[in-house]
Design a protein around this motif. Structure first.
Motif, mmCIF file in Angstrom:
data_model
loop_
_atom_site.group_PDB
_atom_site.id
_atom_site.type_symbol
_atom_site.label_atom_id
_atom_site.label_comp_id
_atom_site.label_asym_id
_atom_site.label_seq_id
_atom_site.Cartn_x
_atom_site.Cartn_y
_atom_site.Cartn_z
ATOM 1 N N GLN A 18 54.009 35.632 35.416
ATOM 2 C CA GLN A 18 53.627 35.828 34.018
ATOM 3 C C GLN A 18 54.034 34.658 33.141
ATOM 4 N N GLU B 113 46.391 36.558 35.848
ATOM 5 C CA GLU B 113 45.037 36.714 36.376
ATOM 6 C C GLU B 113 44.832 35.803 37.579
ATOM 7 N N PRO C 144 49.257 41.782 38.779
ATOM 8 C CA PRO C 144 48.172 40.871 38.395
ATOM 9 C C PRO C 144 46.832 41.583 38.203
ATOM 10 N N VAL C 145 45.935 40.870 37.577
ATOM 11 C CA VAL C 145 44.532 41.270 37.407
ATOM 12 C C VAL C 145 43.692 40.257 38.172
ATOM 13 N N THR C 146 42.630 40.719 38.819
ATOM 14 C CA THR C 146 41.762 39.830 39.589
ATOM 15 C C THR C 146 40.379 39.732 38.945
ATOM 16 N N ARG C 147 39.847 38.544 38.945
ATOM 17 C CA ARG C 147 38.476 38.313 38.479
ATOM 18 C C ARG C 147 37.712 37.504 39.530
ATOM 19 N N LEU D 249 35.641 41.152 36.165
ATOM 20 C CA LEU D 249 36.873 41.820 36.558
ATOM 21 C C LEU D 249 36.671 42.516 37.885
ATOM 22 N N TRP E 130 42.323 44.360 41.987
ATOM 23 C CA TRP E 130 43.429 43.562 42.454
ATOM 24 C C TRP E 130 44.013 44.167 43.725
#
Length: 411
Positions: free
Chosen positions: A178, A186, A399-402, A408, A411
């Motif tokens: 972060q 991300e 985390p967030v995945t794109r 989007l 994750w």
């Protein structure tokens, strides 16, 4: 069970601490002084479950008989209109573990004895090997095998992607990912790049380690059903113990498609909260391992119920064992694992860090790839509230995945 001890609940305390990771700990105290502890952590939403416990659950427990585990479980589940969900079920899970801990202490027996006794001498586990390259991953796997582990989950970075599930690069945890912004980091994803690179990992692993080592892999819900079917078929020659979370968990029927196309064993369930979330997959035998966790699925009472149901359909248990579950959850699962006749394998990434070992003590050890549970009454875990106070809550997110075009993704 008869006892001359007054097990009326007199206090319920909820602590949120961060000895390396954030943990929500429930401590239930009875009038005779016997207390029990439970894990109610929901990673990234810790304060939501803490508030739910403090403001809504704790007042309902004062004055109740701690021995009445089943009735309290049903009261907290059926007694609210808003059933299920991660916050509600983790709250129930934390309370339930604490009540089993109390019952074991009152009886002078470890919890696995109360469940029906041991079905095995110890609990087999699988460890994690992750790396930025295939060679790096396999070197780490070799080190684990030298320590006595018999099963290893393999994850490696996907070439061409800046970040992959399970691979933190030079970061040691999600707090560091972060940086200075307390928001979800991300990460990018490309199914084509992943599918073009994953086979090499297992080709090299079998060439290096032979056929006796149990190998596993976690897709982490990144694929569609037909993509997962293709992956399962691709990996069949490498004889995986199981392929985990190949497809997002919400639609149980997706696993029918995967099952129809591959004989690679399938595992899922770490984000499931009740038996209803996995009922269709189990009874249709679309999966081989159910991975519900004691914390997130409603405690020992619920985990035992899921295990019994799964046994009817040749599905084995493989409880989630991530580092965002405290040593209390790990202990609760180890007791269930010792008892469950259809136990398969337990995920293991360690019981804690130096900091968390100041806060939690536990009567468990790992030798030759197996968890050995001691004979301490209850869960065999304790929680030091004073030590926990030295490690205040530190907001953190997974985390967030794109996709590479910005869409989007899971994750």
């Amino acid at each position: 069970m008869k006892t001359d001890k007054n097990l009326t609940i007199s206090d319920v305390r909820v602590s949120v601490s961060c000895p390396g990771r954030n943990f929500v700990t429930v401590k239930i105290v009875t009038e005779c002084g016997i207390y029990g502890v439970g894990d109610a952590t929901v990673n990234g939403r810790e304060m939501a479950v803490a508030t739910y416990l403090q403001d809504h659950v704790a007042p309902c427990l004062i004055g109740r008989d701690a021995h009445q585990i089943e009735d309290i479980w049903q009261y907290l589940y059926k007694g609210v209109y808003w059933r299920k969900g991660p916050i509600n079920m983790a709250s129930i899970g934390g309370v339930d573990m604490a009540l089993w801990d109390i019952k074991g202490k009152a009886a002078g027996l470890p919890v696995y004895e109360l469940l029906g006794g041991r079905s095995r001498k110890a609990v087999g586990v699988y460890a994690h090997a992750t790396g930025n390259t295939v060679d790096d991953t396999l070197d780490r796997a070799a080190a684990l095998l030298e320590q006595g582990f018999k099963a290893v989950r393999l994850q490696t970075a996907v070439p061409g992607l800046d970040g992959s599930y399970g691979v933190l690069g030079d970061k040691k945890d999600y707090f560091q990912l972060q940086n200075d912004r307390p928001l979800p980091p991300e990460l990018p994803w490309s199914t084509r790049k992943y599918m073009n690179s994953i086979e090499e990992l297992f080709v090299e692993a079998r060439a290096r380690f032979g056929k006796e080592v149990e190998l596993l892999h976690d897709v982490h819900s990144r694929l569609t059903p037909i993509e997962a079917a293709r992956l399962g078929k691709m990996l069949e020659p490498f004889d995986l113990l199981f392929l985990e979370d190949a497809v997002a968990a919400e639609n149980q029927d997706s696993y029918r498609i995967v099952r129809d196309h591959t004989t690679t064993p399938l595992a899922i369930g770490e984000i499931y909260n009740t038996i209803w979330d996995c009922k269709d997959m189990i009874q249709n035998q679309w999966i081989d391992y159910i991975r519900t966790a004691a914390t997130h699925a409603g405690g020992i009472t619920a985990l035992r119920r899921i295990a019994d149901f799964a046994a009817l359909f040749h599905v084995r248990t493989a409880p989630h064992g991530a580092p965002d579950l405290s040593p209390i959850c790990h202990a609760a699962q180890a007791h269930v694992d010792l008892w469950a006749p259809n136990f398969g394998i337990q995920e293991y990434v360690g019981f804690g860090t130096d900091a968390s070992n100041e806060v939690f003590s536990y009567d468990m050890s790992v030798k030759e790839g197996m968890i050995h549970v001691g004979d301490s009454p209850g869960l065999g875990v304790d929680f030091d509230e004073d030590a926990a106070a030295k490690y205040p809550y530190n907001r953190s997110y997974l985390p967030v995945t794109r996709l590479e075009d910005g869409t989007l993704w899971s994750w």
